[in-house]
Design a protein around this motif. Sequence first.
Motif, mmCIF file in Angstrom:
data_model
loop_
_atom_site.group_PDB
_atom_site.id
_atom_site.type_symbol
_atom_site.label_atom_id
_atom_site.label_comp_id
_atom_site.label_asym_id
_atom_site.label_seq_id
_atom_site.Cartn_x
_atom_site.Cartn_y
_atom_site.Cartn_z
ATOM 1 N N LEU A 100 -0.990 3.734 -0.331
ATOM 2 C CA LEU A 100 -1.348 2.512 -1.048
ATOM 3 C C LEU A 100 -2.062 1.519 -0.142
ATOM 4 O O LEU A 100 -3.090 0.946 -0.519
ATOM 5 C CB LEU A 100 -0.086 1.881 -1.638
ATOM 6 C CG LEU A 100 -0.275 0.658 -2.540
ATOM 7 C CD1 LEU A 100 -1.142 1.011 -3.736
ATOM 8 C CD2 LEU A 100 1.072 0.130 -3.007
ATOM 9 N N ILE A 101 -1.546 1.318 1.053
ATOM 10 C CA ILE A 101 -2.126 0.324 1.949
ATOM 11 C C ILE A 101 -3.468 0.785 2.501
ATOM 12 O O ILE A 101 -4.324 -0.033 2.873
ATOM 13 C CB ILE A 101 -1.136 0.006 3.102
ATOM 14 C CG1 ILE A 101 -1.360 -1.415 3.640
ATOM 15 C CG2 ILE A 101 -1.258 1.006 4.222
ATOM 16 C CD1 ILE A 101 -0.888 -2.488 2.726
ATOM 17 N N SER A 102 -3.684 2.111 2.537
ATOM 18 C CA SER A 102 -4.945 2.644 3.057
ATOM 19 C C SER A 102 -6.110 2.410 2.113
ATOM 20 O O SER A 102 -7.265 2.635 2.501
ATOM 21 C CB SER A 102 -4.808 4.148 3.340
ATOM 22 O OG SER A 102 -3.868 4.379 4.376
ATOM 23 N N THR A 103 -5.852 1.971 0.898
ATOM 24 C CA THR A 103 -6.954 1.636 -0.007
ATOM 25 C C THR A 103 -7.681 0.371 0.425
ATOM 26 O O THR A 103 -8.813 0.129 -0.012
ATOM 27 C CB THR A 103 -6.430 1.442 -1.441
ATOM 28 O OG1 THR A 103 -5.446 0.389 -1.453
ATOM 29 C CG2 THR A 103 -5.793 2.723 -1.961
ATOM 30 N N GLU A 106 -6.916 0.700 7.132
ATOM 31 C CA GLU A 106 -6.195 1.800 7.754
ATOM 32 C C GLU A 106 -5.018 1.266 8.577
ATOM 33 O O GLU A 106 -5.149 0.278 9.294
ATOM 34 C CB GLU A 106 -7.128 2.615 8.658
ATOM 35 C CG GLU A 106 -8.106 3.493 7.897
ATOM 36 C CD GLU A 106 -7.402 4.559 7.076
ATOM 37 O OE1 GLU A 106 -6.339 5.057 7.519
ATOM 38 O OE2 GLU A 106 -7.899 4.878 5.981
ATOM 39 N N VAL A 107 -3.900 1.914 8.432
ATOM 40 C CA VAL A 107 -2.726 1.598 9.243
ATOM 41 C C VAL A 107 -2.173 2.898 9.804
ATOM 42 O O VAL A 107 -2.353 3.970 9.227
ATOM 43 C CB VAL A 107 -1.636 0.871 8.421
ATOM 44 C CG1 VAL A 107 -2.112 -0.486 7.969
ATOM 45 C CG2 VAL A 107 -1.197 1.711 7.228
ATOM 46 N N ARG A 108 -1.486 2.786 10.916
ATOM 47 C CA ARG A 108 -0.884 3.964 11.524
ATOM 48 C C ARG A 108 0.419 4.308 10.805
ATOM 49 O O ARG A 108 1.034 3.467 10.150
ATOM 50 C CB ARG A 108 -0.620 3.713 13.011
ATOM 51 C CG ARG A 108 -1.886 3.500 13.836
ATOM 52 C CD ARG A 108 -1.540 3.239 15.291
ATOM 53 N NE ARG A 108 -0.748 2.020 15.434
ATOM 54 C CZ ARG A 108 -0.242 1.598 16.587
ATOM 55 N NH1 ARG A 108 -0.438 2.314 17.689
ATOM 56 N NH2 ARG A 108 0.454 0.483 16.639
ATOM 57 N N TRP A 109 0.827 5.559 10.965
ATOM 58 C CA TRP A 109 2.087 5.988 10.359
ATOM 59 C C TRP A 109 3.254 5.191 10.930
ATOM 60 O O TRP A 109 4.224 4.902 10.223
ATOM 61 C CB TRP A 109 2.297 7.488 10.604
ATOM 62 C CG TRP A 109 1.423 8.360 9.771
ATOM 63 C CD1 TRP A 109 0.311 9.041 10.168
ATOM 64 C CD2 TRP A 109 1.588 8.646 8.377
ATOM 65 N NE1 TRP A 109 -0.233 9.733 9.113
ATOM 66 C CE2 TRP A 109 0.537 9.512 8.009
ATOM 67 C CE3 TRP A 109 2.518 8.258 7.415
ATOM 68 C CZ2 TRP A 109 0.394 9.996 6.707
ATOM 69 C CZ3 TRP A 109 2.380 8.735 6.119
ATOM 70 C CH2 TRP A 109 1.333 9.589 5.775
ATOM 71 N N LYS A 110 3.148 4.827 12.196
ATOM 72 C CA LYS A 110 4.206 4.035 12.823
ATOM 73 C C LYS A 110 4.346 2.683 12.134
ATOM 74 O O LYS A 110 5.468 2.207 11.893
ATOM 75 C CB LYS A 110 3.900 3.855 14.311
ATOM 76 C CG LYS A 110 4.936 3.046 15.064
ATOM 77 C CD LYS A 110 4.546 2.892 16.527
ATOM 78 C CE LYS A 110 5.566 2.038 17.278
ATOM 79 N NZ LYS A 110 5.179 1.867 18.709
ATOM 80 N N LEU A 151 -0.300 -5.510 -2.650
ATOM 81 C CA LEU A 151 -0.097 -4.064 -2.735
ATOM 82 C C LEU A 151 1.390 -3.726 -2.813
ATOM 83 O O LEU A 151 1.780 -2.768 -3.489
ATOM 84 C CB LEU A 151 -0.732 -3.380 -1.525
ATOM 85 C CG LEU A 151 -2.259 -3.437 -1.467
ATOM 86 C CD1 LEU A 151 -2.768 -2.850 -0.160
ATOM 87 C CD2 LEU A 151 -2.872 -2.690 -2.645
ATOM 88 N N SER A 152 2.211 -4.503 -2.137
ATOM 89 C CA SER A 152 3.653 -4.299 -2.235
ATOM 90 C C SER A 152 4.141 -4.593 -3.652
ATOM 91 O O SER A 152 5.069 -3.941 -4.151
ATOM 92 C CB SER A 152 4.381 -5.195 -1.230
ATOM 93 O OG SER A 152 5.770 -4.995 -1.281
ATOM 94 N N PHE A 153 3.514 -5.562 -4.298
ATOM 95 C CA PHE A 153 3.836 -5.850 -5.699
ATOM 96 C C PHE A 153 3.518 -4.646 -6.584
ATOM 97 O O PHE A 153 4.307 -4.280 -7.470
ATOM 98 C CB PHE A 153 3.050 -7.078 -6.153
ATOM 99 C CG PHE A 153 3.144 -7.358 -7.623
ATOM 100 C CD1 PHE A 153 4.300 -7.887 -8.170
ATOM 101 C CD2 PHE A 153 2.072 -7.087 -8.456
ATOM 102 C CE1 PHE A 153 4.389 -8.143 -9.535
ATOM 103 C CE2 PHE A 153 2.146 -7.341 -9.816
ATOM 104 C CZ PHE A 153 3.311 -7.871 -10.359
ATOM 105 N N VAL A 154 2.379 -4.012 -6.340
ATOM 106 C CA VAL A 154 2.013 -2.812 -7.101
ATOM 107 C C VAL A 154 2.999 -1.685 -6.821
ATOM 108 O O VAL A 154 3.402 -0.944 -7.732
ATOM 109 C CB VAL A 154 0.576 -2.377 -6.756
ATOM 110 C CG1 VAL A 154 0.219 -1.064 -7.454
ATOM 111 C CG2 VAL A 154 -0.414 -3.463 -7.144
ATOM 112 N N ASN A 155 3.399 -1.552 -5.561
ATOM 113 C CA ASN A 155 4.384 -0.528 -5.215
ATOM 114 C C ASN A 155 5.708 -0.773 -5.939
ATOM 115 O O ASN A 155 6.356 0.168 -6.409
ATOM 116 C CB ASN A 155 4.602 -0.526 -3.705
ATOM 117 C CG ASN A 155 5.568 0.554 -3.251
ATOM 118 O OD1 ASN A 155 5.242 1.730 -3.226
ATOM 119 N ND2 ASN A 155 6.772 0.158 -2.892
#
Length: 245
Positions: A100-103, A106-110, A151-155
Motif C-alpha cells: 500500500l505504501i509503495s503506491t 518506496e520504503v524498505r521492508w525494515k 494510506l493507513s486509513f485505507v488499510n
Amino acid sequence: MLNISKLGINKLIDSFRPFSSEQTSQRFFYRIIGLALKLIVSITAIYFIVSRIQRAESELSFVGFFGEIIAAPQFPLVLFASLILTTLNWSMEVIKWKILISTQFEVRWKTALKGVLSGVTFGVFSPNRLGEFVGRVLALAPDRRVSGSLLSFVNGLAQTLATFSFGVFGLVYFVQYFGYEVFGGFGTLAIQLTISSSLVLAIMLYFRVDLLTSLFQRISFLKAYHSYFIVFSELPNSILHRIYQ
C-alpha cells in the motif's frame, strides 16, 4: 557541460560538510524527543498489559487458570501454533502495508515491519485500536506522514471490510438457523437479503475510495492538505483488492 559537472561536484562536497551547531542541536533535540516518546509508549503499553492481568487475576484467578493451561499436555503444540499464526498474521500485515505504501513512495521492508509493530504497540492501549495508524506513521519520514496517514486509513478500511464480510456470512447463517422460528420464512429471507445488500454496498464504496479525494477537497479548512488527498484517486483497484484479501 562543464558547469553541470561543477554543480554536481559542489553538491557532493556540500553533502560531506559537517552540520552547523544549530543543525546538530536540532537533530539531537529531535532524537531525544523520539527516544522519550518511544520510552513513554513502551512503559504505557507494559503498564496497560500488567494492569489488565492484575484485574483478570482479581476477577477470574488468572494465575491459577494460566497454570492449568501450562500443565495441559497439548500446551506446547498450542503455543507453537499460536506463535506461527501470530508471525504469519504480522507478516501478512507487513506485506500489505508495504504494498500500500509503495503506491506513493518506496520504503524498505525494515521500515514497513517497524511501522506494523509500532502500530500494534500503540493499538494495545488505545480505544478500539485507534492509535494503530499513529505507530505506523511515526515509522515514516516526516514529509511522508500525511500521505502515510491517509494510506493507513485505507488499510483500516480494508481490515474493517474483511471483518465485516466474515461477520455478514456468519450472521446470514445464524439467521438461517434460528430465524424461521422467530421471523418466519419471508422475514428470514428479507433479513438475509438486507444483510447481504449491506455487504455489497460496503464493497462497492470501498472500491470507489477515489471519491474521497473530491469529498475532502471540498472542505475549506483542509485546504492546506488538498494536495495530499490525491492519494485516494491514485490507488488502483488491484492494490485495493490485494490488501482486502
